[in-house]
Design a protein around this motif. Structure first.
Motif, PDB file in Angstrom:
ATOM      1  N   LEU A 415       0.836  -1.214   0.000  1.00 59.04           N
ATOM      2  CA  LEU A 415       0.000   0.000   0.000  1.00 59.04           C
ATOM      3  C   LEU A 415       0.868   1.259   0.000  1.00 59.04           C
ATOM      4  O   LEU A 415       0.620   2.200  -0.753  1.00 59.04           O
ATOM      5  CB  LEU A 415      -0.871   0.027   1.257  1.00 59.04           C
ATOM      6  CG  LEU A 415      -2.322  -0.420   1.176  1.00 59.04           C
ATOM      7  CD1 LEU A 415      -3.004  -0.188   2.517  1.00 59.04           C
ATOM      8  CD2 LEU A 415      -3.068   0.350   0.090  1.00 59.04           C
ATOM      9  N   ALA A 416       1.888   1.261   0.884  1.00 60.15           N
ATOM     10  CA  ALA A 416       2.763   2.434   0.973  1.00 60.15           C
ATOM     11  C   ALA A 416       3.484   2.654  -0.345  1.00 60.15           C
ATOM     12  O   ALA A 416       3.557   3.775  -0.867  1.00 60.15           O
ATOM     13  CB  ALA A 416       3.760   2.248   2.118  1.00 60.15           C
ATOM     14  N   ASP A 417       3.983   1.565  -0.907  1.00 64.01           N
ATOM     15  CA  ASP A 417       4.748   1.644  -2.150  1.00 64.01           C
ATOM     16  C   ASP A 417       3.855   2.088  -3.312  1.00 64.01           C
ATOM     17  O   ASP A 417       4.218   2.971  -4.104  1.00 64.01           O
ATOM     18  CB  ASP A 417       5.336   0.251  -2.427  1.00 64.01           C
ATOM     19  CG  ASP A 417       6.393   0.300  -3.496  1.00 64.01           C
ATOM     20  OD1 ASP A 417       7.291   1.151  -3.377  1.00 64.01           O
ATOM     21  OD2 ASP A 417       6.318  -0.495  -4.451  1.00 64.01           O
ATOM     22  N   ALA A 418       2.659   1.480  -3.401  1.00 60.98           N
ATOM     23  CA  ALA A 418       1.756   1.805  -4.506  1.00 60.98           C
ATOM     24  C   ALA A 418       1.236   3.251  -4.374  1.00 60.98           C
ATOM     25  O   ALA A 418       0.995   3.923  -5.386  1.00 60.98           O
ATOM     26  CB  ALA A 418       0.585   0.819  -4.534  1.00 60.98           C
ATOM     27  N   THR A 419       1.074   3.730  -3.134  1.00 58.62           N
ATOM     28  CA  THR A 419       0.637   5.119  -2.948  1.00 58.62           C
ATOM     29  C   THR A 419       1.719   6.074  -3.428  1.00 58.62           C
ATOM     30  O   THR A 419       1.425   7.066  -4.106  1.00 58.62           O
ATOM     31  CB  THR A 419       0.327   5.373  -1.454  1.00 58.62           C
ATOM     32  OG1 THR A 419      -0.612   4.391  -1.006  1.00 58.62           O
ATOM     33  CG2 THR A 419      -0.264   6.751  -1.238  1.00 58.62           C
ATOM     34  N   ASP A 420       2.969   5.760  -3.076  1.00 58.75           N
ATOM     35  CA  ASP A 420       4.083   6.594  -3.570  1.00 58.75           C
ATOM     36  C   ASP A 420       4.110   6.599  -5.103  1.00 58.75           C
ATOM     37  O   ASP A 420       4.284   7.656  -5.722  1.00 58.75           O
ATOM     38  CB  ASP A 420       5.427   6.042  -3.070  1.00 58.75           C
ATOM     39  CG  ASP A 420       5.685   6.399  -1.605  1.00 58.75           C
ATOM     40  OD1 ASP A 420       4.971   7.281  -1.083  1.00 58.75           O
ATOM     41  OD2 ASP A 420       6.593   5.793  -1.011  1.00 58.75           O
ATOM     42  N   ALA A 421       3.916   5.408  -5.686  1.00 56.21           N
ATOM     43  CA  ALA A 421       4.000   5.299  -7.147  1.00 56.21           C
ATOM     44  C   ALA A 421       2.864   6.077  -7.815  1.00 56.21           C
ATOM     45  O   ALA A 421       3.070   6.743  -8.834  1.00 56.21           O
ATOM     46  CB  ALA A 421       3.962   3.832  -7.567  1.00 56.21           C
TER      47      ALA A 421
END
Ligand code: ZN
Length: 425
Positions: A415-421
């Motif tokens: 979730l954190a990674d996909a939000t950053d992306a």
């Protein structure tokens, strides 16, 4: 089922598979208000997700930005399908219509979290708001597997998860994996894991190639800590530690609302900190490690002597259960083994308190169902070993979670990674 307990109270429930607190939303609450690392658009989204729902005025207040900026940013987030207005809000009698609240669009942009384990893999599908859409688990053969076999198992698990949710891989924007061993989060490499044959496996890369989406990985203790930080007791705590007692002893640490991974991202090996010079032999090959007195193989070694039997290592859990039953039935030798393990745990926790001064330590893991490990005696011993003059003592909570909570923590990675992306500057 919700079993979030504060303080030193304890509850064991093998089905305790939901790390949800009563707080709405998901993600670290204080970070959502304090973090200025992402762009403003991302901050607005993260704020709304953390609060569950928020009006434009709430957002402006929470982030300390102008109403005009909030209007423009939320319009953009609504138009791009990240946020939506909540239609049917109850009227406040006599006060007219309340301000329109915003929330994350439910169901859109899913992520998957997986706990890779020795006898059963578990997976969850969450949407971008952190809502659980589906979960599955799948038995697996207990053996160190070649990476290709493990990745093939993960692909099967993901197929079953998507089938259970009636979704397909097009909806998924990222996958998080939690695995025990030494895991390099940043590079996606696994230098060593008890579950993978061979060393230096490029696990994230192999899994991403097979699944067709970005994959982030971390060790077990870190993903459980993320579950607490994103969905549990840790959401509103800037500094806390999670200590896991399972096959080994792991630790995750949150400092200033963020998971601390160290300079090389290899995790905190509390289990291999030394508590005795020339002490018991640890499975790492060194002597005197905390784990050599506390982990299941250490208890099993002593249990085999106390119960005068030998069993293969794969049956350690059954042996320790038998030892626990003996202890409860009044067998002094068996009880002494658990009390001794509890004293070593007290030593390890006191060291954590002296080094990091966390407000809270959460004890977690399969072994915590043995009450000697979190008894008043253990806590007294821990406090006695800690210099607390003039300070309040560290709060200790004990959580025994099912595997799906670990999988939820792995989903938080994605979730954190996909939000950053999706929303990063
Ligand atoms: Zn060791």
């Amino acid at each position: 089922m919700q079993h979030y307990l504060r303080g030193v109270k304890f509850m064991y429930d093998a089905d305790a598979n939901a790390a949800r607190t009563v707080l709405p939303g998901c993600g670290p609450l204080q970070l959502a208000q304090a973090d200025r690392s992402g762009g403003l658009r991302q901050q607005v989204f993260v704020h709304v997700r953390a609060m569950g729902q928020a009006s434009r005025a709430d957002i402006a207040r929470g982030l300390g930005i102008s109403a005009g900026s909030v209007t423009a940013l939320t319009a953009d987030l609504i138009q791009t399908g990240f946020l939506q207005e909540i239609e049917d809000q109850p009227r406040d009698a006599g006060r007219g219509r309340p301000p329109v609240a915003l929330r994350v669009v439910p169901g859109a942009r899913a992520v998957i979290g997986i706990k890779i384990a020795d006898t059963r893999h578990s997976a969850v599908l969450l949407d971008f708001s952190g809502t659980l859409l589906a979960d599955v688990s799948m038995p697996t053969q207990q053996a160190r597997k070649p990476a290709a076999s493990l990745v093939a198992e993960l692909a099967t698990l993901v197929d079953r998860l998507l089938a259970a949710a009636g979704r397909d891989m097009c909806d998924v924007v990222g996958v998080g994996l939690g695995i025990s061993g030494i895991v390099a989060h940043e590079t996606g490499q696994v230098p060593w894991s008890p579950l993978i044959a061979g060393r230096d496996t490029a696990l994230a890369e192999l899994a991403a190639a097979r699944l067709g989406v970005p994959v982030r990985i971390d060790n077990d203790a870190n993903v459980l800590t993320l579950a607490e930080l994103w969905f549990g007791t840790g959401r509103d705590r800037p500094d806390f530690a999670v200590v896991t007692v399972e096959h080994g002893v792991g630790m995750g640490l949150v400092l200033n609302n963020r998971l601390f991974r160290g300079s090389r991202g290899l995790g905190l090996e509390l289990g291999h900190t030394k508590v005795a010079l020339d002490g018991a032999l640890c499975r790492c090959g060194q002597r005197g490690c905390l784990e050599a007195y506390l982990a299941d193989y250490a208890l099993a070694r002593e249990a085999a002597t106390a119960l005068d039997c030998t069993v293969p290592a794969t049956e350690n859990a059954a042996l320790i259960d038998a030892l626990y039953a003996e202890a409860k039935a009044g067998n002094t030798a068996a009880a002494t083994i658990f009390r001794r393990a509890g004293r070593y745990l007290a030593l390890g926790l006191a060291n954590v308190v002296q080094l990091f001064d966390p407000a809270l330590i959460i004890l977690a893991g399969e072994r915590m169902r043995y009450d000697y490990l979190y008894s008043d005696t253990m806590l007294r011993e821990m406090h006695a070993l800690t210099l607390t003059e003039g300070r309040t003592s560290c709060e200790i909570a004990t959580h025994v979670w099912g595997d799906l909570v670990w999988a939820q923590g792995a989903a938080a990675l994605a979730l954190a990674d996909a939000t950053d992306a999706a929303l990063g500057a």
